[in-house]
Design a protein around this motif. Structure first.
Motif, PDB file in Angstrom:
ATOM      1  N   ILE A 141     -10.771  17.670  40.767  1.00  0.00           N
ATOM      2  CA  ILE A 141     -12.169  18.085  40.909  1.00  0.00           C
ATOM      3  C   ILE A 141     -12.793  18.319  39.539  1.00  0.00           C
TER       4      ILE A 141
ATOM      5  N   ARG B  48     -15.680  15.975  37.837  1.00  0.00           N
ATOM      6  CA  ARG B  48     -16.948  16.637  37.492  1.00  0.00           C
ATOM      7  C   ARG B  48     -17.294  16.382  36.030  1.00  0.00           C
TER       8      ARG B  48
ATOM      9  N   VAL C 141     -22.764  21.894  40.417  1.00  0.00           N
ATOM     10  CA  VAL C 141     -21.871  21.675  41.555  1.00  0.00           C
ATOM     11  C   VAL C 141     -21.801  22.921  42.430  1.00  0.00           C
TER      12      VAL C 141
ATOM     13  N   LEU D 275     -22.846  23.235  46.392  1.00  0.00           N
ATOM     14  CA  LEU D 275     -21.917  23.762  47.396  1.00  0.00           C
ATOM     15  C   LEU D 275     -22.401  25.091  47.982  1.00  0.00           C
TER      16      LEU D 275
ATOM     17  N   TYR E 175     -16.991  28.853  42.412  1.00  0.00           N
ATOM     18  CA  TYR E 175     -16.653  27.454  42.162  1.00  0.00           C
ATOM     19  C   TYR E 175     -15.588  27.343  41.069  1.00  0.00           C
TER      20      TYR E 175
ATOM     21  N   LEU F  84     -17.690  17.902  48.187  1.00  0.00           N
ATOM     22  CA  LEU F  84     -17.494  17.538  46.782  1.00  0.00           C
ATOM     23  C   LEU F  84     -17.458  16.018  46.610  1.00  0.00           C
TER      24      LEU F  84
END
Length: 114
Positions: A9, A13, A23, A27, A34, A52
């Motif tokens: 992840i 990103r 992000v 979310l 996060y 995601l």
């Protein structure tokens, strides 16, 4: 598995040039919440993994089984370009990143392993 997914992840990103704030906002989470996902401190739900993947514009399997070498394989890129020139109808998506950014990314990855 959680640490691997968390690492994927964060890597994706960063490769997409997205901030943690962005992000987290997508979310509907706090920045610190996060951050815990990226550090592997909390378990991530399937719905968050799915969200995601949508945010990053990739499939869930790409997120779970991410392999950075796939995106930087120059031979594969040339083959894709050849297929597109021939008029192939395939929907191939590539992530193009400058060589200097790739080297920075690889150096950072090596430093994190030590």
């Amino acid at each position: 598995m959680n640490k691997i997914v968390s690492h994927n992840i964060r890597t994706i990103r960063e490769m997409k040039n997205l901030t943690r704030d962005f992000v987290a906002g997508e979310l509907e989470m706090t920045y610190s919440g996060y951050g815990k996902i990226e550090r592997g401190e909390i378990d991530i739900t399937i719905s968050k993994i799915s969200r995601l993947a949508d945010i990053f514009g990739i499939s869930i399997s790409d997120l779970l089984f991410f392999d950075v070498s796939y995106f930087f394989n120059n031979d594969a890129e040339e083959k894709i370009d050849d297929q597109l020139r021939i008029g192939s109808n395939s929907d191939i998506k590539t992530l193009r990143i400058s060589r200097s950014r790739l080297m920075d990314f690889q150096d950072k990855k090596l430093k994190n392993r030590v």
